[in-house]
Design a protein around this motif. Structure first.
Motif, PDB file in Angstrom:
ATOM      1  N   LEU A 148       6.290  11.218  52.626  1.00 58.89           N
ATOM      2  CA  LEU A 148       6.080  11.590  51.610  1.00 58.89           C
ATOM      3  C   LEU A 148       6.407  13.016  51.232  1.00 58.89           C
ATOM      4  N   GLU A 149       6.178  14.220  52.040  1.00 61.59           N
ATOM      5  CA  GLU A 149       6.527  15.272  51.731  1.00 61.59           C
ATOM      6  C   GLU A 149       8.006  15.665  51.533  1.00 61.59           C
ATOM      7  N   ARG A 150       8.721  14.842  52.356  1.00 60.25           N
ATOM      8  CA  ARG A 150      10.196  14.975  52.310  1.00 60.25           C
ATOM      9  C   ARG A 150      10.752  14.302  50.923  1.00 60.25           C
ATOM     10  N   ALA A 151       9.942  13.096  50.732  1.00 65.78           N
ATOM     11  CA  ALA A 151      10.468  12.487  49.410  1.00 65.78           C
ATOM     12  C   ALA A 151      10.337  13.390  48.229  1.00 65.78           C
ATOM     13  N   THR A 152       9.116  14.239  48.197  1.00 63.72           N
ATOM     14  CA  THR A 152       8.705  14.717  46.903  1.00 63.72           C
ATOM     15  C   THR A 152       9.615  15.838  46.774  1.00 63.72           C
ATOM     16  N   ILE A 153      10.502  16.504  47.636  1.00 62.63           N
ATOM     17  CA  ILE A 153      11.437  17.681  47.502  1.00 62.63           C
ATOM     18  C   ILE A 153      12.281  17.707  46.356  1.00 62.63           C
ATOM     19  N   GLY A 154      12.671  16.291  45.827  1.00 65.20           N
ATOM     20  CA  GLY A 154      13.532  16.180  44.972  1.00 65.20           C
ATOM     21  C   GLY A 154      12.634  15.402  43.874  1.00 65.20           C
ATOM     22  N   THR A 155      11.627  14.978  43.941  1.00 60.73           N
ATOM     23  CA  THR A 155      10.758  14.481  42.847  1.00 60.73           C
ATOM     24  C   THR A 155       9.178  15.172  43.222  1.00 60.73           C
ATOM     25  N   PRO A 156       8.993  16.267  42.653  1.00 63.73           N
ATOM     26  CA  PRO A 156       7.730  17.051  43.064  1.00 63.73           C
ATOM     27  C   PRO A 156       6.606  16.315  42.083  1.00 63.73           C
ATOM     28  N   ALA A 157       6.982  15.541  40.988  1.00 63.63           N
ATOM     29  CA  ALA A 157       5.893  15.016  40.444  1.00 63.63           C
ATOM     30  C   ALA A 157       5.274  13.704  41.095  1.00 63.63           C
ATOM     31  N   LEU A 158       5.989  13.194  42.090  1.00 66.76           N
ATOM     32  CA  LEU A 158       5.595  12.189  42.783  1.00 66.76           C
ATOM     33  C   LEU A 158       4.090  12.484  43.435  1.00 66.76           C
ATOM     34  N   LEU A 159       3.830  13.563  44.082  1.00 66.92           N
ATOM     35  CA  LEU A 159       2.680  14.043  44.808  1.00 66.92           C
ATOM     36  C   LEU A 159       1.563  13.886  44.175  1.00 66.92           C
ATOM     37  N   ASP A 160       1.642  14.120  42.743  1.00 71.02           N
ATOM     38  CA  ASP A 160       0.506  14.026  41.940  1.00 71.02           C
ATOM     39  C   ASP A 160      -0.023  12.508  41.588  1.00 71.02           C
ATOM     40  N   ARG A 161       0.971  11.621  41.980  1.00 68.01           N
ATOM     41  CA  ARG A 161       0.797  10.228  41.426  1.00 68.01           C
ATOM     42  C   ARG A 161       0.369   9.209  42.531  1.00 68.01           C
ATOM     43  N   VAL A 162       0.114  10.030  43.771  1.00 64.13           N
ATOM     44  CA  VAL A 162      -0.277   9.229  45.060  1.00 64.13           C
ATOM     45  C   VAL A 162      -1.561   9.520  45.649  1.00 64.13           C
ATOM     46  N   THR A 163      -2.217   8.391  45.936  1.00 68.54           N
ATOM     47  CA  THR A 163      -3.441   8.425  46.588  1.00 68.54           C
ATOM     48  C   THR A 163      -3.463   7.749  47.748  1.00 68.54           C
ATOM     49  N   LEU A 164      -3.796   8.656  49.072  1.00 70.14           N
ATOM     50  CA  LEU A 164      -3.598   7.902  50.481  1.00 70.14           C
ATOM     51  C   LEU A 164      -5.259   7.459  50.815  1.00 70.14           C
ATOM     52  N   ILE A 165      -5.130   6.172  51.161  1.00 70.30           N
ATOM     53  CA  ILE A 165      -6.522   5.600  51.662  1.00 70.30           C
ATOM     54  C   ILE A 165      -6.428   5.280  53.097  1.00 70.30           C
ATOM     55  N   ASN A 166      -7.326   5.649  53.984  1.00 77.21           N
ATOM     56  CA  ASN A 166      -7.587   5.113  55.424  1.00 77.21           C
ATOM     57  C   ASN A 166      -8.210   3.804  55.343  1.00 77.21           C
ATOM     58  N   GLY A 167      -7.301   2.888  55.752  1.00 77.09           N
ATOM     59  CA  GLY A 167      -7.702   1.393  55.854  1.00 77.09           C
ATOM     60  C   GLY A 167      -8.163   0.651  54.498  1.00 77.09           C
ATOM     61  N   HIS A 168      -8.986   0.085  54.234  1.00 84.10           N
ATOM     62  CA  HIS A 168      -9.211  -0.651  53.200  1.00 84.10           C
ATOM     63  C   HIS A 168      -7.870  -1.481  52.464  1.00 84.10           C
ATOM     64  N   ALA A 169      -7.216  -2.056  53.124  1.00 84.72           N
ATOM     65  CA  ALA A 169      -5.889  -2.646  52.780  1.00 84.72           C
ATOM     66  C   ALA A 169      -6.296  -3.598  51.757  1.00 84.72           C
ATOM     67  N   GLN A 170      -7.105  -4.556  51.960  1.00 90.50           N
ATOM     68  CA  GLN A 170      -7.425  -5.552  50.745  1.00 90.50           C
ATOM     69  C   GLN A 170      -7.847  -5.093  49.585  1.00 90.50           C
ATOM     70  N   THR A 171      -8.647  -4.065  49.646  1.00 94.57           N
ATOM     71  CA  THR A 171      -9.114  -3.501  48.322  1.00 94.57           C
ATOM     72  C   THR A 171      -7.938  -2.624  47.531  1.00 94.57           C
ATOM     73  N   VAL A 172      -7.478  -2.037  48.594  1.00 95.73           N
ATOM     74  CA  VAL A 172      -6.162  -1.341  47.785  1.00 95.73           C
ATOM     75  C   VAL A 172      -5.075  -2.409  47.060  1.00 95.73           C
TER      76      VAL A 172
END
Length: 395
Positions: free
Chosen positions: A246-270
């Motif tokens: 994700l860090e590499r992907a945001t180099i060209g698209t810095p706005a991405l980082l503010d649009r992402v929430t990372l969740i540990n587990g809870h796949a079904q709820t996600v």
């Protein structure tokens, strides 16, 4: 039946998270039928919590691919040797391989030859890969417990004892899941469009898919800046791999980082919180089907494994994602290896987000859900007990 009079020993061997879930539910169902039973084998945390003694940790079997296994081979051979010796010494009432097919089906014949009843819970995709293996499976085990309805007729046609028990996941996932409730549970804003991202559970799989998935997220942000993303990561190592990509992907698209929430587990709820799911092929595609969200499925293997699949034509099925296999037609797009890239996945995600037949797709998913909802753990336990009763009456 060995070990049957006082406290029969039931050995179970799982190799990944989905098998750990299945094994834990099966242990609970078997304990209701055989209260005095003891459980042991290769187990994950859920099986241990259900009362299984862990002779070895399940995580040590979590290896994917034909050649990716090679660096782990010495450890796997040690585990295999020790397990064979212990099972033959303790002579359990039954040996149950819970998924982990490559491991379990190689050692099950040793136990069957020794007179120990053997069961494979979760059929190999023998109808898709090298169909001639069905005869090897029949010689290896006394019973195959099938999660998918089309598997039993295949085994029946080859005179292999198999039972369709349904899928335990279909029993526990509600028929309807509210996106608003899921977003509340994850502390997400209720309004807006969300793309769920699930790059897999195995570290190798996450490593192969995370660069393309995060680049796809960047592509989507450039096309639709209002989109939000929720990534469900199966473990801390998986999270670290994904964060680096994700860090590499945001180099060209810095706005991405503010649009992402990372969740540990809870796949079904996600998944339930999302409008569309981008995910790795596997059990997660069935879960997304049961949650009833449109999805885009990706499958990427190592180079040598992919070469063999392509040139030896080992894969026979028309699809690899669960919803398409169960429907017998393409309900959702699926992409393999070279197709797994941002300029392919991104447009596919937007098509799923905007599809006009969403209600029809949800109804197709509901039909699949109803077909698989059979109280699977209870049926599997009943089939195992029936096998043991018949075996005992025959000796």
């Amino acid at each position: 039946m060995a070990n049957s009079d006082a406290a029969p020993l039931i050995v179970l061997v799982a190799g990944e998270a989905s098998g750990d879930n299945l094994g834990a539910q099966l242990i609970t169902a078997l304990r209701q039928r055989i209260p005095q039973a003891r459980f042991a084998g290769i187990a994950g945390s859920r099986m241990v919590a259900a009362g299984c003694e862990a002779w070895e940790r399940m995580e040590n079997l979590s290896v994917m691919g034909l050649f990716e296994i090679l660096p782990h081979l010495p450890k796997l051979l040690r585990i295999r040797r020790q397990l064979i010796d212990r099972v033959l010494a303790e002579r359990p009432a039954v040996y149950v391989g819970v998924d982990a097919k490559e491991f379990n089906l190689r050692i099950a014949p040793r136990f069957k030859e020794a007179g120990i009843p053997t069961v494979q819970y979760v059929s190999p995709q023998v109808w898709a890969w090298r169909q001639g293996r069905v005869h090897t499976i029949g010689r290896a085990v006394d019973l195959v417990l099938c999660l998918l309805p089309f598997e039993k007729p295949f085994y029946d046609s080859h005179s292999v004892h198999a039972e369709f028990v349904g899928h335990p996941l279909a029993d526990v996932v509600p028929m309807e899941l509210s996106a608003a409730t899921a977003r509340y549970q994850l502390a997400l804003p209720e309004k807006g469009q969300y793309v769920a991202v699930l790059p897999g559970s195995r570290q190798g799989e996450v490593s192969r898919l995370s660069p393309d998935f995060t680049q796809t997220m960047a592509w989507l942000v450039r096309e639709r800046p209002q989109l939000r993303f929720i990534a469900a990561l199966a473990s801390e190592p998986a999270r670290r791999i994904f964060e680096e990509a994700l860090e590499r992907a945001t180099i060209g698209t810095p706005a991405l980082l503010d649009r992402v929430t990372l969740i540990n587990g809870h796949a079904q709820t996600v998944m339930a919180a999302s409008d569309v799911v981008l995910l790795a092929s596997g059990t997660a595609t069935l879960e997304a089907t049961l949650v009833k969200r449109p999805m885009v499925v990706a499958y990427r293997l190592g180079m040598l494994t992919s070469f063999l699949l392509k040139h030896l034509k080992l894969f026979k099925a028309p699809f690899f994602s669960q919803p398409n296999l169960l429907a017998g037609r393409e309900l959702v797009p699926e992409f393999f290896n070279a197709e797994v890239r941002a300029d392919v996945l991104g447009p596919a995600v937007l098509q799923q987000l905007d599809r006009a037949d969403r209600d029809e797709l949800v109804q197709n998913f509901a039909t699949i859900h109803e077909t698989l909802r059979r109280d699977a753990s209870a049926r599997a336990a009943d089939a195992i007990v029936d096998l043991l009763v018949k075996r005992r009456l025959s000796v």
